[in-house]
Design a protein around this motif. Structure first.
Motif, mmCIF file in Angstrom:
data_model
loop_
_atom_site.group_PDB
_atom_site.id
_atom_site.type_symbol
_atom_site.label_atom_id
_atom_site.label_comp_id
_atom_site.label_asym_id
_atom_site.label_seq_id
_atom_site.Cartn_x
_atom_site.Cartn_y
_atom_site.Cartn_z
ATOM 1 N N GLY A 90 -5.622 20.019 -15.642
ATOM 2 C CA GLY A 90 -6.118 19.681 -16.975
ATOM 3 C C GLY A 90 -7.415 20.381 -17.333
ATOM 4 N N ARG A 91 -7.854 21.333 -16.468
ATOM 5 C CA ARG A 91 -9.110 22.038 -16.736
ATOM 6 C C ARG A 91 -8.838 23.528 -16.863
ATOM 7 N NH1 ARG A 91 -10.004 17.541 -17.127
ATOM 8 N NH2 ARG A 91 -11.675 16.240 -16.280
ATOM 9 N N LEU A 92 -9.420 24.145 -17.880
ATOM 10 C CA LEU A 92 -9.266 25.576 -18.070
ATOM 11 C C LEU A 92 -10.320 26.315 -17.258
ATOM 12 C CD1 LEU A 92 -8.671 25.020 -21.780
ATOM 13 C CD2 LEU A 92 -7.060 26.285 -20.350
ATOM 14 N N TYR A 98 -8.028 30.024 -23.508
ATOM 15 C CA TYR A 98 -7.514 29.514 -24.788
ATOM 16 C C TYR A 98 -6.687 30.580 -25.498
ATOM 17 C CZ TYR A 98 -10.187 25.204 -24.479
ATOM 18 O OH TYR A 98 -10.659 23.973 -24.087
ATOM 19 N N MET A 105 -1.772 25.945 -26.171
ATOM 20 C CA MET A 105 -3.033 25.274 -26.476
ATOM 21 C C MET A 105 -3.006 24.679 -27.873
ATOM 22 S SD MET A 105 -4.525 25.316 -23.704
ATOM 23 C CE MET A 105 -5.861 24.287 -24.267
ATOM 24 N N LEU A 109 -3.652 20.853 -28.319
ATOM 25 C CA LEU A 109 -4.800 20.370 -29.105
ATOM 26 C C LEU A 109 -4.324 19.516 -30.271
ATOM 27 C CD1 LEU A 109 -7.089 23.553 -29.112
ATOM 28 C CD2 LEU A 109 -7.418 21.434 -27.815
ATOM 29 N N ILE A 112 -3.578 16.153 -28.790
ATOM 30 C CA ILE A 112 -4.763 15.403 -28.363
ATOM 31 C C ILE A 112 -5.583 14.961 -29.575
ATOM 32 C CG2 ILE A 112 -6.981 15.521 -27.146
ATOM 33 C CD1 ILE A 112 -5.717 17.534 -25.230
ATOM 34 N N HIS A 113 -5.845 15.911 -30.486
ATOM 35 C CA HIS A 113 -6.813 15.643 -31.550
ATOM 36 C C HIS A 113 -6.160 15.382 -32.912
ATOM 37 C CE1 HIS A 113 -10.163 16.905 -28.964
ATOM 38 N NE2 HIS A 113 -9.403 17.889 -28.569
ATOM 39 N N ILE A 116 -5.887 21.169 -35.319
ATOM 40 C CA ILE A 116 -6.193 22.362 -34.520
ATOM 41 C C ILE A 116 -7.237 23.237 -35.211
ATOM 42 C CG2 ILE A 116 -4.025 22.540 -33.231
ATOM 43 C CD1 ILE A 116 -3.234 24.720 -35.324
ATOM 44 N N HIS A 118 -11.207 23.541 -36.314
ATOM 45 C CA HIS A 118 -12.579 23.049 -36.230
ATOM 46 C C HIS A 118 -13.238 23.064 -37.613
ATOM 47 C CE1 HIS A 118 -16.594 22.451 -34.785
ATOM 48 N NE2 HIS A 118 -17.000 23.644 -35.164
ATOM 49 N N PHE B 161 -10.509 27.082 -33.124
ATOM 50 C CA PHE B 161 -10.650 25.909 -32.248
ATOM 51 C C PHE B 161 -12.087 25.397 -32.161
ATOM 52 C CE2 PHE B 161 -6.873 27.528 -29.464
ATOM 53 C CZ PHE B 161 -5.991 27.168 -30.470
ATOM 54 N N GLY B 162 -13.049 26.231 -32.561
ATOM 55 C CA GLY B 162 -14.445 25.796 -32.468
ATOM 56 C C GLY B 162 -15.038 26.067 -31.100
ATOM 57 N N TYR B 163 -15.975 25.243 -30.657
ATOM 58 C CA TYR B 163 -16.605 25.421 -29.346
ATOM 59 C C TYR B 163 -15.563 25.171 -28.262
ATOM 60 C CZ TYR B 163 -21.071 25.633 -31.699
ATOM 61 O OH TYR B 163 -22.108 26.021 -32.502
ATOM 62 N N LEU B 164 -15.498 26.094 -27.293
ATOM 63 C CA LEU B 164 -14.486 25.994 -26.239
ATOM 64 C C LEU B 164 -15.082 25.307 -25.010
ATOM 65 C CD1 LEU B 164 -12.902 29.541 -26.588
ATOM 66 C CD2 LEU B 164 -12.142 27.381 -27.613
ATOM 67 N N THR B 165 -14.278 24.447 -24.389
ATOM 68 C CA THR B 165 -14.768 23.643 -23.271
ATOM 69 C C THR B 165 -13.764 23.637 -22.135
ATOM 70 O OG1 THR B 165 -13.769 21.720 -24.319
ATOM 71 C CG2 THR B 165 -16.103 22.075 -24.746
ATOM 72 N N CYS B 167 -12.415 21.238 -20.589
ATOM 73 C CA CYS B 167 -11.338 20.280 -20.802
ATOM 74 C C CYS B 167 -10.969 20.284 -22.276
ATOM 75 C CB CYS B 167 -11.808 18.890 -20.364
ATOM 76 S SG CYS B 167 -10.505 17.674 -20.518
ATOM 77 N N PRO B 168 -9.661 20.409 -22.570
ATOM 78 C CA PRO B 168 -9.281 20.512 -23.988
ATOM 79 C C PRO B 168 -9.621 19.268 -24.820
ATOM 80 C CG PRO B 168 -7.337 20.533 -22.547
ATOM 81 C CD PRO B 168 -8.533 20.592 -21.661
ATOM 82 N N THR B 169 -9.953 18.160 -24.158
ATOM 83 C CA THR B 169 -10.301 16.961 -24.928
ATOM 84 C C THR B 169 -11.689 17.058 -25.570
ATOM 85 O OG1 THR B 169 -11.137 15.954 -22.919
ATOM 86 C CG2 THR B 169 -8.920 15.351 -23.568
ATOM 87 N N ASN B 170 -12.474 18.107 -25.218
ATOM 88 C CA ASN B 170 -13.814 18.238 -25.795
ATOM 89 C C ASN B 170 -13.941 19.381 -26.800
ATOM 90 O OD1 ASN B 170 -15.024 16.139 -24.249
ATOM 91 N ND2 ASN B 170 -15.003 17.488 -22.472
ATOM 92 N N VAL B 171 -12.837 20.114 -26.988
ATOM 93 C CA VAL B 171 -12.866 21.303 -27.847
ATOM 94 C C VAL B 171 -13.227 20.951 -29.294
ATOM 95 C CG1 VAL B 171 -11.276 22.963 -28.933
ATOM 96 C CG2 VAL B 171 -11.322 22.695 -26.469
ATOM 97 N N GLY B 172 -13.775 21.921 -30.012
ATOM 98 C CA GLY B 172 -14.081 21.742 -31.435
ATOM 99 C C GLY B 172 -15.576 21.583 -31.616
ATOM 100 N N THR B 173 -15.989 20.356 -31.875
ATOM 101 C CA THR B 173 -17.420 20.090 -31.989
ATOM 102 C C THR B 173 -18.067 20.001 -30.616
ATOM 103 O OG1 THR B 173 -16.928 17.749 -31.975
ATOM 104 C CG2 THR B 173 -17.192 18.781 -34.134
ATOM 105 N N THR B 228 -12.439 15.315 -30.774
ATOM 106 C CA THR B 228 -13.625 16.120 -31.070
ATOM 107 C C THR B 228 -13.312 17.268 -32.026
ATOM 108 O OG1 THR B 228 -13.102 17.413 -29.095
ATOM 109 C CG2 THR B 228 -14.710 15.651 -28.837
ATOM 110 N N LEU B 229 -12.035 17.441 -32.344
ATOM 111 C CA LEU B 229 -11.618 18.607 -33.138
ATOM 112 C C LEU B 229 -11.049 18.163 -34.484
ATOM 113 C CD1 LEU B 229 -10.922 21.680 -33.301
ATOM 114 C CD2 LEU B 229 -8.819 21.174 -32.084
#
Lengths: 182, 358
Positions: A90-92, A98, A105, A109, A112-113, A116, A118, B161-165, B167-173, B228-229
């Motif tokens: 689960g970690r890139l 990306y 992705m 995304l 998850i969110h 897609i 921002h 996608f914004g700021y890349l992190t 873990c994909p759960t933190n992407v965006g802001t 976060t996105l």
């Protein structure tokens, strides 16, 4: 203790099996245990996201989304992380990942969110945001709808209303899915 | 005055001052921004040369980070386990800071309102912390730190996608906003679960005292945004703020219900907690958290004579294990800590009988 399967690696996975009154044990290395389908339930608990991702990847490769999941054999050109590694942890590995796994992705995304794109702050040096094509289209549809209503063209207004509804649908669906998964 | 870990262990922090909005229930507000340096692999993949490069790059920004408040850049390899745990207990960094990774580092401002953890899951985790419900202010100062760093560093950013992190759960802001909120009456009336369930549907999540993967202790919940996105930073922080206000309203209703329907039981529970916490000779950590929760509830409802909320907030942190050890000047066994913890409570809250050491 050596792995009973390959005989070379040391055994770290210990499986107890009970068939009737017979109890037998198996001692395997991690790789062989995985190959034979033995799976540590705690691993999922430690990485709930990894579990989410791998089940999503299964969805994608077995379901109708098969064509849109071209990343299963891909490695990131920058850091060398394989897509399999990513779905396991689960970690890139780096920012380039990306891009390397872009199609997956986007889908991930979105799940998850529920989004897609921002909309928050951007670094000084970053390129300006692309105008969101959906919202532009949606604005156009709404403007057309207003005009149709104003002109009392109700048949056209009904059609436009359905189009707008259709347009908003996928996003709501992904939000629902996200809730189901959490 | 420079930041000194030994004196931290016995002193309060501004975020414990119980100032600010809804400070009777909201202990603190926090904003965290995840950022990564472009063209360097994330900490889980990077080699030690690359991690060292990240740590040095941020170290070179210390002066820049100090424009809002002076501070200190601490490298994990210069800190022992107790020091690192002390920083975690003070919520200046995450429990990940305990990991064996010598390239971890953290900048901490003297007022403890700004910290930047380096080489944890992402290269940088900018954090701002404030007392009470103060998310807008926390975001404003996080944003200022971020803008300052952005002028010097190149962050990993994707146009869509914004700021890349990592873990994909933190992407965006890359933004995780959270509040630490005390909800004892909702727990006592067993309403809490339905409220927490509803939080999930609104895109928020409740966690324990020290964040992800930690237990809820002393009826303290950490509520934060789940996604976060797709939203702006202001939308996320104001969303959490309005959810928190609603939760506190519900908590106050539940407190009124308790006072109306079960006043004697409630008073009994509160006074018993007060009796134990001001007289006990040994207190373990989880017992302490529960007693402190009852005392906080009783003080808020006027059941107990007034106890300053800031004192209760301080005790919450100053009696954590690493704080007791650092203050006591050495390693203490679990039992010694329990004795020391009870003593701190008697000194701070106890009357003539409580304060005695016998």
């Amino acid at each position: 203790m050596q792995c009973q399967e390959c005989g070379s690696e040391s055994a770290t996975v210990h499986v107890k099996r009970r068939e009737g009154d017979e109890e037998s044990s198996l001692h395997l290395c991690r790789a062989c245990a995985q190959k034979l389908g033995w799976h540590d339930p705690l691993e999922d608990a430690k990485f709930p996201l990894a579990h989410f991702i791998s089940s999503m990847m299964q969805d994608m490769t077995s379901g109708s989304l098969r064509e849109s999941s071209p990343d299963s054999g891909v490695r990131c050109a920058e850091c060398g992380l394989s897509f399999q590694d990513f779905s396991r942890t689960g970690r890139l590995g780096c920012g380039r990942c990306y891009e390397s796994f872009r199609t997956s992705m986007e889908e991930l995304l979105r799940r998850i969110h529920g989004n897609i794109r921002h909309r928050g702050r951007r670094p000084e040096s970053a390129p300006k945001a692309r105008p969101a094509p959906e919202s532009a289209t949606l604005r156009q549809l709404k403007a057309d709808l207003d005009r149709a209503v104003a002109g009392e063209d109700f048949e056209r207004a009904a059609r436009l209303r359905d189009q707008i509804r259709e347009f908003k649908k996928p996003r709501r669906e992904s939000t629902r899915r996200r809730e189901a998964a959490s | 005055m420079s930041l000194n870990l030994k004196s931290l262990a016995v002193s309060s922090a501004p975020w414990l001052s119980a100032q600010g909005d809804l400070a009777d229930h909201v202990i603190s507000s926090r904003v965290r921004l995840a950022r990564n340096l472009a063209r360097i692999p994330y900490p889980s993949v990077a080699n030690s040369t690359q991690l060292g490069e990240v740590a040095d790059t941020v170290a070179a920004c210390t002066e820049l980070l100090e424009t809002t408040s002076p501070g200190r850049y601490l490298r994990a390899r210069e800190l022992d386990t107790t020091d690192r745990q002390l920083l975690v207990e003070r919520h200046l960094t995450s429990p990940d800071f305990m990991r064996e990774n010598t390239d971890l580092a953290v900048f901490v401002s003297e007022d403890e309102q700004v910290s930047v953890t380096v080489n944890e899951e992402d290269h940088l985790r900018i954090q701002t912390l404030g007392s009470g419900l103060s998310l807008a202010r926390a975001w404003a100062s996080a944003s200022e730190v971020d803008a300052g760093l952005d002028a010097r560093l190149t962050f990993d950013f994707d146009r869509d996608f914004g700021y890349l992190t990592a873990c994909p759960t933190n992407v965006g802001t890359g933004l995780r906003a959270s509040v630490l909120v005390h909800l004892p009456a909702l727990v006592l009336t067993r309403e809490i679960e339905s409220y927490l369930g509803r939080l999930g549907k609104l895109g928020f999540v409740a966690r324990g005292f020290y964040g992800e993967g930690t237990d809820v202790q002393g009826n303290l919940f950490q509520i934060s945004n789940q996604t976060t996105l797709g939203q702006t930073e202001e939308e996320i922080t104001s969303g959490l703020e309005s959810i928190t206000r609603q939760l506190v309203d519900q908590e106050r209703d539940a407190e009124k219900t308790l006072l109306r329907d079960a006043r004697t039981e409630l008073e009994d529970r509160v006074w018993r907690a007060w009796a134990v916490i001001t007289h006990a000779r040994m207190l373990n950590s989880s017992e302490m958290m529960n007693l402190l929760s009852a005392v906080r509830l009783g003080a808020g409802l006027g059941v107990l004579p007034e106890v300053p909320r800031s004192t209760l907030n301080e005790l919450l942190i100053l009696t954590q294990p690493a704080h007791l050890q650092k203050a006591g000047g050495g390693t203490l066994s679990a039992e010694e800590r329990d004795v020391r913890r009870a003593q701190v409570f008697r000194e701070r809250l106890g009357g003539p009988h409580g304060a005695g050491t016998k």
